[in-house]
Design a protein around this motif. Structure first.
Motif, PDB file in Angstrom:
ATOM      1  N   PHE A 127      22.672  29.446  41.351  1.00 34.64           N
ATOM      2  CA  PHE A 127      22.549  29.582  42.851  1.00 34.64           C
ATOM      3  C   PHE A 127      22.149  31.077  43.163  1.00 34.64           C
ATOM      4  N   TYR A 128      22.878  31.978  42.660  1.00 37.74           N
ATOM      5  CA  TYR A 128      22.570  33.389  43.109  1.00 37.74           C
ATOM      6  C   TYR A 128      21.435  33.924  42.227  1.00 37.74           C
ATOM      7  N   MET A 129      21.120  33.537  41.219  1.00 37.43           N
ATOM      8  CA  MET A 129      20.093  34.256  40.392  1.00 37.43           C
ATOM      9  C   MET A 129      18.765  33.709  41.222  1.00 37.43           C
ATOM     10  N   LYS A 130      18.790  32.710  41.838  1.00 34.02           N
ATOM     11  CA  LYS A 130      17.416  32.325  42.738  1.00 34.02           C
ATOM     12  C   LYS A 130      17.647  33.268  43.927  1.00 34.02           C
ATOM     13  N   LYS A 131      18.611  33.966  44.341  1.00 34.22           N
ATOM     14  CA  LYS A 131      18.774  34.879  45.397  1.00 34.22           C
ATOM     15  C   LYS A 131      18.248  36.358  44.859  1.00 34.22           C
ATOM     16  N   GLY A 132      18.175  36.619  43.652  1.00 32.51           N
ATOM     17  CA  GLY A 132      17.953  37.897  43.125  1.00 32.51           C
ATOM     18  C   GLY A 132      18.985  38.478  42.262  1.00 32.51           C
ATOM     19  N   LEU A 133      19.891  37.818  42.029  1.00 31.14           N
ATOM     20  CA  LEU A 133      21.214  38.442  41.351  1.00 31.14           C
ATOM     21  C   LEU A 133      20.820  38.286  39.791  1.00 31.14           C
ATOM     22  N   ALA A 134      21.032  39.534  39.054  1.00 27.45           N
ATOM     23  CA  ALA A 134      20.597  39.394  37.555  1.00 27.45           C
ATOM     24  C   ALA A 134      21.990  38.902  36.940  1.00 27.45           C
ATOM     25  N   VAL A 135      22.044  38.272  35.804  1.00 30.56           N
ATOM     26  CA  VAL A 135      23.306  38.072  35.165  1.00 30.56           C
ATOM     27  C   VAL A 135      23.161  37.981  33.750  1.00 30.56           C
ATOM     28  N   VAL A 136      24.009  38.489  32.952  1.00 33.26           N
ATOM     29  CA  VAL A 136      24.326  38.327  31.589  1.00 33.26           C
ATOM     30  C   VAL A 136      25.965  37.954  31.279  1.00 33.26           C
ATOM     31  N   ALA A 137      26.037  37.208  30.065  1.00 34.29           N
ATOM     32  CA  ALA A 137      27.118  36.982  29.340  1.00 34.29           C
ATOM     33  C   ALA A 137      27.349  37.643  28.287  1.00 34.29           C
ATOM     34  N   ILE A 138      28.535  38.047  27.922  1.00 38.32           N
ATOM     35  CA  ILE A 138      28.819  38.807  26.483  1.00 38.32           C
ATOM     36  C   ILE A 138      29.948  38.172  25.828  1.00 38.32           C
ATOM     37  N   SER A 139      29.885  37.888  24.545  1.00 35.88           N
ATOM     38  CA  SER A 139      30.982  37.457  23.758  1.00 35.88           C
ATOM     39  C   SER A 139      31.324  38.511  22.791  1.00 35.88           C
ATOM     40  N   SER A 140      32.661  39.070  22.877  1.00 35.42           N
ATOM     41  CA  SER A 140      32.806  40.152  21.937  1.00 35.42           C
ATOM     42  C   SER A 140      33.949  39.668  20.913  1.00 35.42           C
ATOM     43  N   ASN A 141      34.285  38.432  20.988  1.00 35.34           N
ATOM     44  CA  ASN A 141      35.408  38.125  20.013  1.00 35.34           C
ATOM     45  C   ASN A 141      35.436  38.063  18.533  1.00 35.34           C
ATOM     46  N   SER A 142      36.193  38.766  17.899  1.00 37.56           N
ATOM     47  CA  SER A 142      36.120  38.570  16.342  1.00 37.56           C
ATOM     48  C   SER A 142      35.974  37.440  15.770  1.00 37.56           C
ATOM     49  N   ILE A 143      34.902  37.273  14.944  1.00 36.08           N
ATOM     50  CA  ILE A 143      34.523  35.970  14.310  1.00 36.08           C
ATOM     51  C   ILE A 143      35.744  35.775  13.062  1.00 36.08           C
ATOM     52  N   SER A 144      36.164  36.776  12.433  1.00 36.92           N
ATOM     53  CA  SER A 144      37.057  36.950  11.421  1.00 36.92           C
ATOM     54  C   SER A 144      38.421  36.088  11.851  1.00 36.92           C
ATOM     55  N   THR A 145      38.801  35.902  13.071  1.00 37.80           N
ATOM     56  CA  THR A 145      39.994  35.266  13.503  1.00 37.80           C
ATOM     57  C   THR A 145      39.560  34.176  14.407  1.00 37.80           C
TER      58      THR A 145
END
Length: 251
Positions: A127-145
């Motif tokens: 909804f908001y990206m169509k109104k001009g919002l930029a969005v990014v998601a990040i995953s930082s979890n350790s894949i060892s665990t």
């Protein structure tokens, strides 16, 4: 009604330039409606099986509850350069310079708090990206665990839920530390005024809904903050912290 009245009263006491924008109910319902509780939504804290729609397997995890930390409003968005699985495309903070606002979300695949909001996060961002919002998601979890949070599973997750935003892998966890992120989900909303750096205006919850409290998901808190930023109005500094699973740091 009482909450809305309280906000209105407080707002009326502020100078016009400092009043937080209101009228959230009408705007929020444009893109979100309460969803029925799902099997994922009924998960309780503790040891549980994590399931994904792409059937990538089951893992036993221990979910440790955490709240987003004290990151000062006005904090400048740190530089980052991360890759997006599986394409390997690199994304930097500079890629979003042309936008008036940037939402950075720390999420992951396994966390029941993220799973509870995932479909509605997609609705809100679409909804908001169509109104001009930029969005990014990040995953930082350790894949060892937590191997279920690794790049291959991230790519499957993004495809399964049709993420409209890049979903980036923070293998070193340096980006999470630079932002001061401590949990998933955790939301950082930055505004951009001309050539000035992105500055933090909202660091709070999606809404009051949790996996086991039977409160409907609306996106109320985050959507109000985005409405304020995109309309050039100040965001109220009274912000509830995001609650979720702690980021899984490398052992």
């Amino acid at each position: 009604m009482a909450a809305a009245l309280t906000i209105a009263v407080v707002s009326s006491l502020l100078p016009t330039a400092q009043r937080p924008c209101l009228n959230i109910h009408r705007r929020t319902t444009e893109f979100l409606a309460p969803l029925p509780m799902t099997s994922d939504s009924s998960l309780k804290m503790g040891e549980m099986s994590t399931r994904t729609s792409s059937n990538v397997g089951k893992f036993r995890v221990t979910a440790a509850r955490a709240e987003s930390g004290k990151v000062s409003l006005g904090f400048r968005a740190p530089q980052f350069e991360l890759t997006e699985p599986p394409s390997g495309k690199s994304w930097k903070l500079e890629d979003f310079e042309g936008y008036p606002a940037l939402l950075v979300m720390f999420i992951c695949n396994h966390c029941p708090f993220v799973k509870h909001l995932k479909k509605d996060i997609v609705k809100l961002t679409n909804f908001y990206m169509k109104k001009g919002l930029a969005v990014v998601a990040i995953s930082s979890n350790s894949i060892s665990t937590h191997p279920q949070d690794g790049p291959d599973f991230m790519a499957q997750e993004a495809k399964a839920f049709n993420y409209p935003f890049p979903y980036l892998y923070d293998e070193s966890q340096d980006v999470a530390r630079a932002f001061g992120a401590v949990c998933t989900p955790e939301f950082f909303l930055f505004k951009k005024d001309g050539r000035r750096p992105f500055e933090l205006v909202y660091h709070g919850q999606f809404d009051d809904s949790r996996p086991s409290n039977n409160v409907p998901v609306t996106g109320r808190d985050l959507s109000l903050a985005i409405d304020c930023v995109l309309s050039g109005q100040p965001v109220t500094p009274a912000q509830k912290p995001s609650v979720g699973c702690s980021i899984k740091w490398h052992p």
